[in-house]
Motif scaffolding. Structure first.
Motif, mmCIF file in Angstrom:
data_model
loop_
_atom_site.group_PDB
_atom_site.id
_atom_site.type_symbol
_atom_site.label_atom_id
_atom_site.label_comp_id
_atom_site.label_asym_id
_atom_site.label_seq_id
_atom_site.Cartn_x
_atom_site.Cartn_y
_atom_site.Cartn_z
ATOM 1 N N LYS A 267 -1.815 4.881 -7.436
ATOM 2 C CA LYS A 267 -0.427 4.559 -7.114
ATOM 3 C C LYS A 267 0.536 4.910 -8.243
ATOM 4 C CE LYS A 267 0.284 2.475 -3.826
ATOM 5 N NZ LYS A 267 0.173 0.996 -3.682
ATOM 6 N N GLN A 268 0.056 5.423 -9.371
ATOM 7 C CA GLN A 268 0.918 5.784 -10.498
ATOM 8 C C GLN A 268 1.076 7.287 -10.565
ATOM 9 O OE1 GLN A 268 -0.155 3.981 -14.232
ATOM 10 N NE2 GLN A 268 1.233 5.253 -15.435
ATOM 11 N N MET A 269 2.293 7.746 -10.915
ATOM 12 C CA MET A 269 2.588 9.172 -11.023
ATOM 13 C C MET A 269 3.256 9.466 -12.356
ATOM 14 S SD MET A 269 4.153 10.112 -7.302
ATOM 15 C CE MET A 269 3.534 9.393 -5.784
ATOM 16 N N TYR A 270 3.323 10.766 -12.642
ATOM 17 C CA TYR A 270 4.070 11.209 -13.813
ATOM 18 C C TYR A 270 5.429 11.742 -13.377
ATOM 19 C CZ TYR A 270 5.978 14.128 -17.410
ATOM 20 O OH TYR A 270 6.850 14.695 -18.305
ATOM 21 N N GLY A 271 6.482 11.263 -14.010
ATOM 22 C CA GLY A 271 7.827 11.784 -13.795
ATOM 23 C C GLY A 271 8.593 11.687 -15.093
ATOM 24 N N SER A 272 9.152 12.786 -15.557
ATOM 25 C CA SER A 272 9.841 12.778 -16.852
ATOM 26 C C SER A 272 11.194 12.091 -16.781
ATOM 27 C CB SER A 272 10.027 14.214 -17.356
ATOM 28 O OG SER A 272 10.991 14.905 -16.566
ATOM 29 N N GLY A 273 11.869 12.147 -15.617
ATOM 30 C CA GLY A 273 13.223 11.613 -15.537
ATOM 31 C C GLY A 273 14.221 12.388 -16.370
ATOM 32 N N CYS A 274 13.838 13.571 -16.877
ATOM 33 C CA CYS A 274 14.711 14.305 -17.801
ATOM 34 C C CYS A 274 16.008 14.705 -17.112
ATOM 35 C CB CYS A 274 14.000 15.526 -18.357
ATOM 36 S SG CYS A 274 13.884 16.923 -17.219
ATOM 37 N N HIS A 275 17.062 14.812 -17.919
ATOM 38 C CA HIS A 275 18.371 15.193 -17.400
ATOM 39 C C HIS A 275 19.144 15.865 -18.520
ATOM 40 C CE1 HIS A 275 22.621 14.796 -16.306
ATOM 41 N NE2 HIS A 275 22.223 14.727 -15.053
ATOM 42 N N PRO B 153 0.791 -1.230 0.000
ATOM 43 C CA PRO B 153 0.000 0.000 0.000
ATOM 44 C C PRO B 153 0.824 1.281 0.000
ATOM 45 C CG PRO B 153 -0.062 -1.052 2.163
ATOM 46 C CD PRO B 153 0.582 -2.025 1.231
ATOM 47 N N HIS B 154 2.111 1.196 0.344
ATOM 48 C CA HIS B 154 2.934 2.408 0.422
ATOM 49 C C HIS B 154 3.840 2.573 -0.791
ATOM 50 C CE1 HIS B 154 5.488 -0.843 1.698
ATOM 51 N NE2 HIS B 154 6.539 -0.062 1.846
ATOM 52 N N VAL B 155 3.674 1.764 -1.843
ATOM 53 C CA VAL B 155 4.561 1.801 -3.010
ATOM 54 C C VAL B 155 3.873 2.453 -4.195
ATOM 55 C CG1 VAL B 155 5.880 0.423 -4.665
ATOM 56 C CG2 VAL B 155 5.837 -0.218 -2.249
ATOM 57 N N TYR B 156 4.608 3.336 -4.857
ATOM 58 C CA TYR B 156 4.126 4.064 -6.035
ATOM 59 C C TYR B 156 5.129 3.865 -7.166
ATOM 60 C CZ TYR B 156 1.104 6.301 -2.617
ATOM 61 O OH TYR B 156 0.173 6.531 -1.630
ATOM 62 N N VAL B 157 4.741 4.239 -8.376
ATOM 63 C CA VAL B 157 5.600 3.979 -9.527
ATOM 64 C C VAL B 157 5.368 5.044 -10.601
ATOM 65 C CG1 VAL B 157 3.925 2.460 -10.673
ATOM 66 C CG2 VAL B 157 6.359 2.149 -11.105
ATOM 67 N N ASP B 158 6.421 5.322 -11.372
ATOM 68 C CA ASP B 158 6.242 6.136 -12.582
ATOM 69 C C ASP B 158 6.927 5.448 -13.750
ATOM 70 O OD1 ASP B 158 8.970 6.776 -12.746
ATOM 71 O OD2 ASP B 158 8.726 8.871 -12.228
ATOM 72 N N ALA B 159 6.645 5.917 -14.960
ATOM 73 C CA ALA B 159 7.231 5.318 -16.163
ATOM 74 C C ALA B 159 8.602 5.896 -16.462
ATOM 75 C CB ALA B 159 6.304 5.526 -17.365
ATOM 76 N N GLY B 160 8.866 7.113 -15.976
ATOM 77 C CA GLY B 160 10.182 7.707 -16.099
ATOM 78 C C GLY B 160 10.582 8.102 -17.503
ATOM 79 N N LEU B 161 11.894 8.190 -17.692
ATOM 80 C CA LEU B 161 12.462 8.685 -18.941
ATOM 81 C C LEU B 161 12.127 7.810 -20.137
ATOM 82 C CD1 LEU B 161 14.270 10.872 -20.180
ATOM 83 C CD2 LEU B 161 16.258 9.487 -19.566
ATOM 84 N N ALA B 162 11.725 6.575 -19.903
ATOM 85 C CA ALA B 162 11.388 5.681 -21.016
ATOM 86 C C ALA B 162 10.305 6.270 -21.900
ATOM 87 C CB ALA B 162 10.938 4.329 -20.484
ATOM 88 N N VAL B 163 9.414 7.093 -21.342
ATOM 89 C CA VAL B 163 8.346 7.693 -22.151
ATOM 90 C C VAL B 163 8.941 8.609 -23.217
ATOM 91 C CG1 VAL B 163 6.326 9.224 -22.094
ATOM 92 C CG2 VAL B 163 6.655 7.505 -20.306
ATOM 93 N N ALA B 164 9.897 9.451 -22.829
ATOM 94 C CA ALA B 164 10.528 10.339 -23.808
ATOM 95 C C ALA B 164 11.418 9.573 -24.773
ATOM 96 C CB ALA B 164 11.346 11.413 -23.089
ATOM 97 N N LEU B 165 12.161 8.593 -24.279
ATOM 98 C CA LEU B 165 13.121 7.884 -25.126
ATOM 99 C C LEU B 165 12.455 6.981 -26.149
ATOM 100 C CD1 LEU B 165 15.913 6.902 -22.568
ATOM 101 C CD2 LEU B 165 15.879 8.813 -24.170
ATOM 102 N N THR B 166 11.281 6.454 -25.826
ATOM 103 C CA THR B 166 10.599 5.566 -26.771
ATOM 104 C C THR B 166 9.665 6.312 -27.709
ATOM 105 O OG1 THR B 166 8.922 5.122 -25.081
ATOM 106 C CG2 THR B 166 10.730 3.550 -25.260
ATOM 107 N N GLY B 167 9.426 7.596 -27.454
ATOM 108 C CA GLY B 167 8.669 8.416 -28.389
ATOM 109 C C GLY B 167 7.300 7.859 -28.715
ATOM 110 N N ALA B 168 7.067 7.642 -29.995
ATOM 111 C CA ALA B 168 5.755 7.199 -30.446
ATOM 112 C C ALA B 168 5.374 5.826 -29.900
ATOM 113 C CB ALA B 168 5.725 7.183 -31.979
ATOM 114 N N GLY B 169 6.347 5.067 -29.422
ATOM 115 C CA GLY B 169 6.046 3.749 -28.867
ATOM 116 C C GLY B 169 5.747 3.764 -27.382
ATOM 117 N N SER B 170 5.744 4.944 -26.773
ATOM 118 C CA SER B 170 5.622 5.025 -25.317
ATOM 119 C C SER B 170 4.255 4.597 -24.800
ATOM 120 C CB SER B 170 5.918 6.444 -24.850
ATOM 121 O OG SER B 170 5.031 7.374 -25.447
#
Length: 372
Positions: free
Chosen positions: A311-319, A279-296
């Motif tokens: 339990k899901q969040m948005y995080g870009s992981g950008c750097h 119940p205390h664990v959350y997750v995001d998709a991270g930088l994979a969304v940007a790196l996979t582009g149209a396949g994300s």
């Protein structure tokens, strides 16, 4: 939207070779005779970021980089960060680099609120380099963690793909910490590797997080070397399967400390399972969304197979490159919208269900967990 996991972007305009390494997860040059623009992320930059800089879609790489240099880094960052539509950035500012924007600058250029996520390993390194005796190491580390946590939205560790302490995740004894600290302080500039001190750092952070009601981000799958800490790779792509983290995640449950698994690809399905079980664990998709582009959209679909919507969040992981921040937000919206529309068309969800789920993932969950 709340970008609950990102890094600073470059404040200068790098040459082409430097820019290409920023938009490739490996952080290495493309093979001779090739370019990182011939990747899903590279194609997406030419399609979606070019118009933000005043160019036609699909502008060539040379034209895009020329326009980038013409506008200057500050204006490019302003356009792309604001164009992402993010209202709050939670920025992991470590490892510190004078070439990257800090949280305050990310917020100012992005027209958003910005808070810091404190990197545990950076705090430990600062304490180790302070020249204190081994007997004072544990107390100094706790005091410094508490001081930095007082100004932060959360804590973060990259131990999962450095030297995870194995199956023994118990709190180490004071004597064992002092002995390990003696060895550590003999070479304080080295990367933290002693399993006793890694365990001690994790538990010290858990105590501080509990006291201040802060979440702990655990960086899971991508190699940290790709994020600029300058160390030679002792953790390869995909090493940190979230299943390795189960013992520590379970141990944190009684403390009520939220755990956010970030950068989980390619193990996002395992991370989704942990988020569904604990119940205390959350997750995001991270930088994979940007790196996979149209396949994300495929990655987002696999997360939504099992992750509870709260339990899901948005995080870009950008750097480094503001383009990654922009693309992650764009493809998150497009991919999630496509998935929600499909569920509505199939009669699985109502329109109000879909709107509520989109709001939870994009903003509400992060605001609740990080107390924004």
């Amino acid at each position: 939207m709340v970008d609950q996991h990102c890094h600073g972007v470059r404040r200068d305009d790098p040459p082409r070779s430097g820019f290409e390494q920023l938009v490739a997860e490996g952080g290495a040059p493309a093979p001779p005779g090739t370019t990182h623009f011939d990747t899903p992320a590279g194609a997406a930059i030419r399609r979606w970021c070019a118009p933000v800089l005043g160019l036609e879609p699909h502008a060539s790489a040379a034209v895009y980089l020329s326009r980038r240099a013409e506008l200057g880094a500050a204006e490019v960052n302003r356009r792309l960060l604001r164009g992402s539509g993010v209202s709050a950035f939670l920025v992991d500012a470590g490892p510190e680099s004078p070439g990257l924007l800090g949280p305050a600058e990310m917020g100012r250029l992005g027209g958003a609120v910005a808070d810091e996520i404190v990197r545990l390993e950076e705090v430990e390194r600062d304490v180790a380099e302070a020249g204190l005796p081994a007997v004072g190491y544990a107390g100094a580390l706790r005091d410094e963690l508490a001081a930095r946590a007082a100004r932060a939205a959360g804590l973060k560790t990259v131990a999962a793909h450095r030297r995870w302490p194995g199956s023994d995740l118990s709190r180490p004894s004071r004597g064992s910490v002092i002995a390990a600290a003696g060895r550590r302080l003999a070479d304080p500039k080295a990367r933290l590797a002693d399993p006793v001190l890694v365990r001690h750092l994790l538990w010290a952070a858990a105590d501080v997080a509990r006291e201040r009601s802060l979440p702990i981000q655990i960086h899971c799958a991508f190699s940290e070397d790709a994020h600029g800490d300058g160390a030679s790779g002792d953790a390869a792509f995909g090493d940190a399967d979230p299943a390795r983290l189960t013992g520590f995640v379970r141990a944190l449950a009684p403390l009520g400390v939220p755990v956010v698994l970030v950068h989980c690809y390619p193990h996002h399905r395992q991370a989704a399972y942990l988020a569904s079980v604990f119940p205390h664990v959350y997750v995001d998709a991270g930088l994979a969304v940007a790196l996979t582009g149209a396949g994300s959209a495929h990655i987002l679909r696999e997360l939504l197979e099992l992750v509870p919507f709260h339990k899901q969040m948005y995080g870009s992981g950008c750097h480094g490159a503001a383009e990654l921040c922009y693309l992650a937000a764009l493809y998150h919206r497009r991919g999630l919208a496509r998935l929600l529309a499909g569920r509505i068309a199939e009669g699985e969800w109502s329109v109000s269900d879909a709107a509520r789920i989109a709001h939870m993932i994009g903003s509400a969950n992060a605001r609740r967990v990080y107390r924004l």
